[in-house]
Every structure is written in C-alpha cells, then in structure tokens.
Motif scaffolding. Structure first.
Motif, mmCIF file in Angstrom:
data_model
loop_
_atom_site.group_PDB
_atom_site.id
_atom_site.type_symbol
_atom_site.label_atom_id
_atom_site.label_comp_id
_atom_site.label_asym_id
_atom_site.label_seq_id
_atom_site.Cartn_x
_atom_site.Cartn_y
_atom_site.Cartn_z
ATOM 1 N N THR B 62 0.816 -1.239 -0.027
ATOM 2 C CA THR B 62 0.146 0.105 0.112
ATOM 3 C C THR B 62 1.159 1.203 0.015
ATOM 4 O O THR B 62 2.126 1.253 0.114
ATOM 5 N N CYS B 63 0.355 2.356 -0.141
ATOM 6 C CA CYS B 63 1.077 3.568 0.089
ATOM 7 C C CYS B 63 2.033 3.748 1.471
ATOM 8 O O CYS B 63 3.030 3.992 1.358
ATOM 9 N N GLY B 64 1.137 3.129 2.357
ATOM 10 C CA GLY B 64 1.675 2.893 3.598
ATOM 11 C C GLY B 64 2.908 2.156 3.770
ATOM 12 O O GLY B 64 3.320 2.065 5.062
ATOM 13 N N SER B 65 2.955 1.252 2.908
ATOM 14 C CA SER B 65 4.182 0.243 2.864
ATOM 15 C C SER B 65 5.538 1.053 3.084
ATOM 16 O O SER B 65 6.184 0.706 3.813
ATOM 17 N N CYS B 66 5.736 2.280 2.249
ATOM 18 C CA CYS B 66 6.888 2.927 2.531
ATOM 19 C C CYS B 66 6.823 4.350 3.352
ATOM 20 O O CYS B 66 7.758 4.831 3.931
ATOM 21 N N HIS B 67 5.504 4.572 3.227
ATOM 22 C CA HIS B 67 5.175 6.064 4.104
ATOM 23 C C HIS B 67 4.594 5.670 5.209
ATOM 24 O O HIS B 67 3.215 5.943 5.256
ATOM 25 N N ARG B 68 5.372 5.325 6.230
ATOM 26 C CA ARG B 68 4.706 4.989 7.650
ATOM 27 C C ARG B 68 4.320 6.133 8.390
ATOM 28 O O ARG B 68 5.173 6.924 8.771
ATOM 29 N N GLU B 69 2.966 6.174 8.792
ATOM 30 C CA GLU B 69 2.620 7.055 9.703
ATOM 31 C C GLU B 69 3.531 7.362 11.002
ATOM 32 O O GLU B 69 3.905 8.416 11.526
ATOM 33 N N GLU B 70 3.718 6.086 11.713
ATOM 34 C CA GLU B 70 4.454 6.187 12.884
ATOM 35 C C GLU B 70 5.785 6.423 12.866
ATOM 36 O O GLU B 70 6.654 6.559 13.521
ATOM 37 N N ARG B 71 6.462 6.769 11.431
ATOM 38 C CA ARG B 71 7.810 7.196 11.006
ATOM 39 C C ARG B 71 7.829 8.183 10.191
ATOM 40 O O ARG B 71 8.385 8.364 9.300
ATOM 41 N N ASN B 72 6.869 9.071 10.543
ATOM 42 C CA ASN B 72 6.682 10.516 9.857
ATOM 43 C C ASN B 72 6.631 10.249 8.276
ATOM 44 O O ASN B 72 7.131 11.057 7.416
ATOM 45 N N PHE B 73 5.808 9.196 7.990
ATOM 46 C CA PHE B 73 5.422 9.001 6.478
ATOM 47 C C PHE B 73 6.846 8.718 5.830
ATOM 48 O O PHE B 73 6.552 9.087 4.497
ATOM 49 N N THR B 74 7.839 8.271 6.082
ATOM 50 C CA THR B 74 8.813 7.629 5.557
ATOM 51 C C THR B 74 9.469 6.246 6.292
ATOM 52 O O THR B 74 8.684 5.711 6.931
ATOM 53 N N ILE B 75 10.537 6.048 5.771
ATOM 54 C CA ILE B 75 11.168 4.605 6.302
ATOM 55 C C ILE B 75 12.555 4.627 6.328
ATOM 56 O O ILE B 75 13.119 5.612 5.469
ATOM 57 N N ASP B 76 13.214 4.202 7.413
ATOM 58 C CA ASP B 76 14.683 4.376 7.362
ATOM 59 C C ASP B 76 15.108 2.926 7.778
ATOM 60 O O ASP B 76 14.349 1.950 8.174
ATOM 61 N N PRO B 77 16.524 2.478 7.534
ATOM 62 C CA PRO B 77 16.951 1.303 7.777
ATOM 63 C C PRO B 77 16.524 0.639 9.316
ATOM 64 O O PRO B 77 16.438 -0.546 9.431
ATOM 65 N N ALA B 78 16.671 1.586 10.309
ATOM 66 C CA ALA B 78 16.323 1.336 11.701
ATOM 67 C C ALA B 78 14.919 0.657 11.703
ATOM 68 O O ALA B 78 14.630 -0.181 12.487
ATOM 69 N N PHE B 79 14.078 1.359 11.035
ATOM 70 C CA PHE B 79 12.586 1.042 11.098
ATOM 71 C C PHE B 79 12.584 -0.539 10.261
ATOM 72 O O PHE B 79 11.790 -1.368 10.771
#
Lengths: 126, 459
Positions: B62-79
C-alpha cells in the motif's frame, strides 16, 4: 547595488526553474488509452488513424471532434497499449502508426494541437 | 470543479536578509499557482483508508508500506529492521516474479533505498535509480511551482499531468505491480478518479499547513546562533533556497537545483559494490537537478538527500561545505555572488549551530503536532475508543522523535525531561479507560512546558 541584488534574486529563481511543467513519462507508458488523469480528453485526442504521411511524418486522426493532423517528431514517444490483450505495453515506432488503429495523442501544445508529445497505439491482436 | 486559490494570497513573502529586492525579484517569477482548498474531512478520511489499506490488486503493498505514519511518513533502515520478513515492503524477496530488477533487497535493508525506473523501463537491469523514501508532510506548502507541482525527489515523480493527484498512478505502476509486465487490470488496477481525489486530499492534510515565519524567538544559545547563520545570506545562505526553513525560494516556488549530491565521494550505497547508476534527476534525460525539500521536517526524517547518502542532520549541513556542493552549479552560483568568491563555508561550530536550529524547529513542529493529536484523541475517546488510542500512539511516536532529536544534539535537557514525562503519560493513557482524559491533559501540559524551554511566548 539594488540592481545587483535584483539580478541575484532573478538568477536564483531562474536557476531553480525548469522550463516546463513535467509529467513523468516512464510510467505513462503503462497507463491505458484514455486513463491518464488530468490529461486524457483534456490535453489529448482519442480516435482512429485516418491517414499517415510517411514523408511529412504526420498522422491524421479521426475523432469525435473531426479530423486532426499532428506531426510526429524525434522527441515524440510512441507506446503500444496492449492492455486489452493482457500483455505488457511496449515502446513503438512511427511504423506502428497504421491506418485504422485507435490511438490517443497528447499534444506538446494543447492550444495549437500540431505536434505530438506522445502517442499511445491500441494493439488488439498478436 | 476545483476551486483554485493562490498561495501568495495565503502566505506572506519569505524574508531574505540580502534585501527585500531579492524577494521582490523572485516573486516576479511566481505565478498564482492553483492548489486545492482545504478538503472536507470525510474525503481526507477516505484518502487515509486508501493510503494505508488499498493494494490496488497488486503485490500487497500500500502507500503506507513505505510512507509509515508512525515513522513520519517515510522509512529508514532502523525501522525496516523491525519489520517481519513477510512484510510487503520485502516483496522482491519472496515473490519470484519480482526477484530481479524490481528492488535491491540489500540496499533496501541497509540504506532504505527503493528502486525507481524514472528514465524508462526498456533496460531494467541498467537504467534505474536508487532513492530514499521522501516523507509526505507539509506538501501543501512545499510542492507548488509556477510550471506545475514538484513531486518526488526530482520534481517529476507524477505521470500524466504531473500533479500530486496523479502521483499515485505512477506509484502503483512502479511499486505495486505483481510482475514486471505491469499490465493494468492484470498486475494491478489503477486508482479511480474518486480514489485519486481522496488520496490527494489526505496527503495535503498531513503536517504543516503554513510556512514558519523566521526569525523565531528561540531560547537556546546554540540554536539561536544557528538561526542567525541560517538567515545570513552572506554566511549560511540557507534561506536563499529554503525560505523560512521550508522548500521554496519564494512562496509557491519549489525549485530544482543541481547541488552536486550525486558527486559526493564514498556514497554509502556505492561502497557496497552493488550497482547504483548515477541519478540524473529531473526529466529524461535528466538535467541533474532535484527539488528542494522542506527543512522543518528534516531532523527526524533522515537519512538525507535523494540517495540517503548522509545519516545525520549535522552531516547534511556539512555537505554544503564540501567540494561536491561548492563545485556544483548551485555552489558556483553562490560563489559568483559572494564578494570573496565563496559558495558556502562554515566552520565546525557553525555546522552544529545550524543543525541545532533545525533540530529545535523540528521539535517545535513535533510538539505542535503532538498537542493536536492529544486534543483530537481527547475529543474522540468517549465514542471512538480505538481511534482515540491510535491518535495517542501517534502522539507517543512523535514525542519519541522530539526526545531523540533534542537529545541527539545535546540540546535542551530540561525540555527533554518534560517530553519524557509526557511520553510516559501518553503510554499510560493508551492503556487506561477511566483516567485517559486526565492523563492526556497532563501530557499536553508537559508538552507545553517542554516548548517553553525552546521558544519565547507562542513563537
């Protein structure tokens, strides 16, 4: 000094400015004829190819609004829309613009409608 | 029919210290750009549902697969490291049809990089770029341009008319497909007009709706000096392109620049030996430019730049001291306007001061958002308990960001204590039915106390 600053300001703005609005072309190829949001039917014409002029590299399109002749340039992208036969869309050539085929043409200039930005050609058989 | 409104009617002009003439000159080039008005809340809610739940009959993303709400609508390696292996983000690892030329799992896991075929799909093995996931916060203030919206990292992320509304169509084709054939109706379905309207409304509702007005009355010595450097067009020169720490050279003008990021030596992804072609930015073939990201949201949305080349906000500021920037067209231009021929040259203390300023304005935005979430949660709790709890969890995540951002820069330890207490109270509120209201109110008070250490008055 004031003139220098004005030039500076203009230059900054121009440096950061591209020359034209930009719809990304790579994924456009996979959007079926008539389904390009904000573009289809507004900046495009959909119809059948009524004539092809190989020498002038023009295509005459017969659509609901009548006939329209459009130039195909080296920068015009041509895609083969094979969605109806459930196959991947391909990059096409001028040779794929054949009389009787259904096409969607997006114009470089929506006002003059003389030069094609891209053409999608519907392919219905193998 | 969309009502158009003019950004220049809504936002006062950016203040640049070189001269008002600079702003006036830049404003000459700003057209009255149309942007949808504030959308009705039900459309936003529908957009949220689509954003996080709709797979468009594709590979499960989904759009949220990469734009995670709990991660400020992005993702990073730690997440990414916290996700299960069957998460749709990793579809290239378990769907045989997407094993080759869809993603690079190593670069995704190690650097948070996503594969994009911006220059076409005719040579999948060689023509691609590896980009980070941009957050989608504050889009209302950061993507308008007189020539049309600038979406994605290089301003050309959307197909069709190039609008934010059309962006989802390109994203579905690029990232949601079941196979590399990318046949509409087989490998995915394209969003309907109604879905595009809702997605656009939702995305425009996220984050800040207005520009900051600098300078702020900051309390911290280091951050205050950082703000001065940021606004000094003879020293930091940051405000020239990031007006008011946003994304615009002038209101409604999010511009593209070649800042030389692609010329950075030792880029992490390339150190792996994996194939990482040069990213040519805007257009095909690209002109080497990328559009300016907003800075208010920067400190908690790293890694930085389109290629996630730099991990820390201090490193991102320091980039502008280096040869890659100063030899770039943008660096050369700044040098040509400088009496001493200098592009940008900051010393170590100054780099840290600018970064401290960015950390503090990010925290102020997080606190604003957290208080908003807490207030909304409180209003909902008696009749929508699950939704109220969801908002509390987001508030908890935002507060965690505030703590990390300040503590990571050694800034405002007293504020950090209040933020920790607020986070503790929010955590308790999530699990409490009878005391939730009281705990939420106290959590808001702690946020306000933390804020008072960062800025005078209401800012």
């Amino acid at each position: 000094m004031r003139i220098v600053l004005i030039v500076f300001g203009v230059a900054i703005a121009v440096l950061g400015m591209s020359l034209h609005a930009h719809g990304q072309k790579s994924t456009e190829r996979y959007i079926p004829i008539g389904q390009s949001p904000g573009v289809s039917q507004k900046l495009t014409s959909i119809g059948e190819i009524a004539d092809v002029d190989q020498l002038k590299r023009t295509v005459t399109l017969l659509g609901p609004a009548g006939q329209q002749t459009v130039s195909i340039t080296d920068s015009t992208r041509i895609w083969l829309d094979r969605t109806k036969i459930k196959q991947t869309n391909l990059t096409g050539t001028f040779a794929d613009l054949q009389k009787g085929r259904r096409v969607e043409v997006k114009y470089q200039d929506a006002q003059t409608r003389q030069v094609a930005d891209w053409v999608k050609v519907e392919i219905t058989g193998p | 029919m969309r009502a158009a409104f003019c950004l220049s009617n809504r936002f006062p002009f950016v203040r640049l210290r070189v001269s008002g003439a600079l702003v006036a000159a830049a404003a000459l080039l700003v057209a009255c750009n149309s942007m949808p008005p504030d959308p009705p809340s039900d459309l936003v809610a529908k957009g949220r549902d689509i954003f996080f739940n709709e797979t468009f009959n594709g590979n499960g993303r989904t759009c949220g697969s990469c734009h995670r709400e709990e991660r400020n609508f992005t993702i990073d390696p730690a997440f990414i490291a916290t996700l299960p292996n069957n998460d749709a983000l990793f579809v290239a690892e378990f769907n045989p049809n997407l094993k080759q030329n869809f993603e690079n799992p190593r670069l995704m896991r190690e650097f948070g990089l996503i594969l994009e075929n911006l220059d076409g799909f005719d040579d999948l093995a060689n023509r691609f770029t590896m980009r980070g996931v941009p957050h989608v916060l504050a889009l209302r203030t950061s993507i308008a341009n007189p020539q049309g919206p600038r979406t994605g990292w290089s301003g050309d992320g959307a197909p069709a008319d190039g609008s934010l509304r059309s962006f989802a169509v390109g994203a579905v084709i690029q990232h949601f497909t079941k196979t590399l054939n990318r046949v509409s109706g087989v490998d995915f379905r394209l969003p309907t007009d109604a879905e595009l309207d809702a997605l656009e409304a939702f995305q425009l509702s996220l984050g800040r709706q207005n520009e900051l007005q600098l300078p702020l009355r900051l309390r911290g010595t280091v951050a205050k000096r950082g703000q001065e450097i940021f606004l000094d067009n003879n020293l930091g020169k940051c405000n020239v392109c990031h007006g008011n720490a946003g994304a615009n050279v002038a209101p409604g003008n999010n511009a593209n620049f070649n800042t030389g990021v692609e010329d950075l030596p030792d880029q992490p992804a390339r150190l792996t030996g994996e194939k990482v072609p040069r990213d040519d930015g805007f257009g095909v073939p690209g002109d080497g430019t990328f559009n300016t990201p907003t800075l208010v949201e920067a400190a908690d949305t790293g890694p930085f730049f389109h290629n996630n080349a730099i991990e820390t906000i201090e490193g991102a500021v320091a980039f502008y001291n280096g040869q890659a920037f100063n030899n770039s067209p943008s660096g050369q231009f700044l040098a040509s306007t400088d009496p001493n021929g200098i592009g940008i040259r900051l010393d170590g203390t100054q780099v840290v001061e600018v970064a401290a300023f960015l950390r503090v304005i990010n925290t102020l935005e997080n606190i604003r958002l957290t208080v908003d979430l807490l207030n909304r949660s409180e209003a909902l709790r008696s009749f929508k308990y699950e939704e109220a709890a969801r908002l509390l969890r987001l508030a908890q995540a935002e507060t965690g960001d505030s703590i990390s951002v300040l503590a990571g820069g050694g800034l405002h330890p007293e504020a950090v204590l209040h933020l920790r207490e607020s986070k503790r109270l929010i955590h308790r509120a999530i699990d409490s039915f009878f005391s939730q209201r009281d705990l939420t109110r106290k959590a808001i008070e702690e946020q306000e106390k933390a804020r008072a250490f960062l800025i005078e008055g209401k800012g």
